[in-house]
Design an enzyme around this catalytic site. Structure first.
Site, PDB file in Angstrom:
ATOM      1  N   ASN A 124       0.856  -1.185   0.000  1.00 33.83           N
ATOM      2  CA  ASN A 124       0.000   0.000   0.000  1.00 33.83           C
ATOM      3  C   ASN A 124       0.886   1.227   0.000  1.00 33.83           C
ATOM      4  O   ASN A 124       1.578   1.501   0.982  1.00 33.83           O
ATOM      5  CB  ASN A 124      -0.895  -0.039   1.247  1.00 33.83           C
ATOM      6  CG  ASN A 124      -1.721   1.215   1.448  1.00 33.83           C
ATOM      7  OD1 ASN A 124      -1.756   2.101   0.605  1.00 33.83           O
ATOM      8  ND2 ASN A 124      -2.381   1.308   2.589  1.00 33.83           N
ATOM      9  N   GLN A 125       0.881   1.988  -1.100  1.00 34.42           N
ATOM     10  CA  GLN A 125       1.793   3.120  -1.196  1.00 34.42           C
ATOM     11  C   GLN A 125       1.300   4.363  -0.470  1.00 34.42           C
ATOM     12  O   GLN A 125       1.942   5.417  -0.560  1.00 34.42           O
ATOM     13  CB  GLN A 125       2.109   3.434  -2.652  1.00 34.42           C
ATOM     14  CG  GLN A 125       0.954   3.902  -3.505  1.00 34.42           C
ATOM     15  CD  GLN A 125       1.425   4.381  -4.875  1.00 34.42           C
ATOM     16  OE1 GLN A 125       2.457   5.039  -4.986  1.00 34.42           O
ATOM     17  NE2 GLN A 125       0.693   4.045  -5.912  1.00 34.42           N
ATOM     18  N   ASP A 126       0.216   4.256   0.279  1.00 31.81           N
ATOM     19  CA  ASP A 126      -0.269   5.403   1.055  1.00 31.81           C
ATOM     20  C   ASP A 126      -0.541   5.016   2.506  1.00 31.81           C
ATOM     21  O   ASP A 126      -1.408   5.590   3.157  1.00 31.81           O
ATOM     22  CB  ASP A 126      -1.538   5.967   0.409  1.00 31.81           C
ATOM     23  CG  ASP A 126      -1.780   7.430   0.782  1.00 31.81           C
ATOM     24  OD1 ASP A 126      -0.793   8.133   1.084  1.00 31.81           O
ATOM     25  OD2 ASP A 126      -2.932   7.866   0.762  1.00 31.81           O
ATOM     26  N   LEU A 127       0.230   4.057   3.020  1.00 30.19           N
ATOM     27  CA  LEU A 127       0.004   3.602   4.388  1.00 30.19           C
ATOM     28  C   LEU A 127       0.805   4.485   5.355  1.00 30.19           C
ATOM     29  O   LEU A 127       1.806   4.073   5.931  1.00 30.19           O
ATOM     30  CB  LEU A 127       0.410   2.128   4.553  1.00 30.19           C
ATOM     31  CG  LEU A 127      -0.250   1.363   5.699  1.00 30.19           C
ATOM     32  CD1 LEU A 127      -0.031  -0.134   5.534  1.00 30.19           C
ATOM     33  CD2 LEU A 127       0.242   1.788   7.070  1.00 30.19           C
ATOM     34  N   HIS A 128       0.358   5.730   5.492  1.00 31.96           N
ATOM     35  CA  HIS A 128       0.976   6.630   6.451  1.00 31.96           C
ATOM     36  C   HIS A 128       0.189   6.600   7.761  1.00 31.96           C
ATOM     37  O   HIS A 128      -0.858   5.938   7.870  1.00 31.96           O
ATOM     38  CB  HIS A 128       1.075   8.047   5.883  1.00 31.96           C
ATOM     39  CG  HIS A 128      -0.245   8.623   5.453  1.00 31.96           C
ATOM     40  ND1 HIS A 128      -1.201   9.052   6.346  1.00 31.96           N
ATOM     41  CD2 HIS A 128      -0.769   8.843   4.214  1.00 31.96           C
ATOM     42  CE1 HIS A 128      -2.246   9.517   5.699  1.00 31.96           C
ATOM     43  NE2 HIS A 128      -2.018   9.401   4.396  1.00 31.96           N
TER      44      HIS A 128
END
Length: 288
Positions: free
Chosen positions: A189-193
């Site tokens: 997941n490239q937006d797992l902030h």
């Protein structure tokens, strides 16, 4: 409609204004289809309109109307793939309307409200459960990286070369090497902030709003390493990289390389330059 401030950017394009014009109809159609009682929009939205929704049986949900964008097109597939293990459950999906009905996290406190090491403890617990083998329909990380390789120099030139050439060259070299030498492909997941992990009653923490890809595990921690939510300094970035790599059994140099490449790719959006992203790349390249 009283839109969240984070969606203001959508008004700047004809496509965005057309989507905004459809929202009242989409809301009414979704409310009727799923018999929803809707509340006012959540204020933190940036790429979709999200509203609390109650189902007739009392289930607390969230109705999410996505702005049609390529990196969000497989969000529903990712949530279905995880099936509620470490992420919110997908309750219903209407692909024609770009509408998702998902489990509501309560109390919904974001992970960044914890001290950094306690937040990392939670991430270390959740992440391995998300690493499920993945292929189609998810975009391969190598394919996404090829797009970054093309975009980075064009964005750099278009915005007047806002950072030194060595950062661009280093990021592109790392992306070429990493993309072609990956390990096992899993769902990442490239937006797992730390703003996309929320406190919940079913599990202590659940992931929301994925931008999924299929790629190696090392890439999955990049948003937590580079994100400002848990502190923005050379020491904080290095600490997150070291802890996540060590305790999750990841190759720290590959995590560092992916973080440099991905951060460089996300350092410019259209004509907006994000200096904090560029700082992060400098810190990681210079070993500060």
């Amino acid at each position: 409609m009283d839109l969240p401030e984070g969606l203001a950017w959508i008004r700047t394009s004809a496509v965005g204004r057309a989507w905004l014009a459809t929202l009242p109809t989409l809301l009414a159609e979704c409310a009727e289809r799923w018999s929803l009682r809707l509340g006012p929009p959540f204020r933190y939205a940036y790429a979709s309109l999200a509203l609390p929704a109650d189902l007739p049986d009392g289930t607390a949900a969230v109705l999410k109307l996505q702005f049609p964008a390529e990196d969000s097109q497989h969000e529903a597939h990712a949530l279905a793939h995880w099936d509620g293990d470490g992420a919110v459950r997908l309750l219903a999906h209407d692909p024609h309307r770009h509408a998702l009905l998902v489990e509501r996290c309560r109390p919904g406190t974001p992970l960044y409200e914890l001290p950094m090491d306690r937040a990392l403890d939670a991430a270390i617990d959740v992440l391995p459960r998300l690493w499920r083998p993945a292929g189609a329909p998810f975009t391969p990380l190598a394919e996404e990286a090829a797009g970054w390789l093309d975009r980075i120099p064009r964005s750099w030139e278009r915005t007047g070369r806002p950072y030194e050439r060595r950062l661009l060259d280093a990021a592109r070299a790392l992306l070429v090497d990493l993309a072609s030498s990956q390990g096992e492909q899993v769902l990442v997941n490239q937006d797992l902030h730390a703003g996309n992990v929320l406190a919940a009653d079913r599990e202590p923490w659940l992931v929301i709003d994925p931008k999924p890809l299929s790629g190696e595990r090392e890439f999955s921690v990049v948003p937590l390493v580079r994100g400002q939510e848990l502190g923005h300094s050379p020491a904080a970035v290095r600490h997150r990289l070291d802890r996540l790599s060590t305790e999750l059994g990841l190759d720290a140099e590959r995590v560092r390389g992916w973080t440099i490449g991905h951060t460089m790719a996300w350092s410019i959006d259209e004509d907006v330059v994000f200096p904090h992203q560029i700082e992060t790349v400098r810190w990681l390249l210079d070993g500060e």
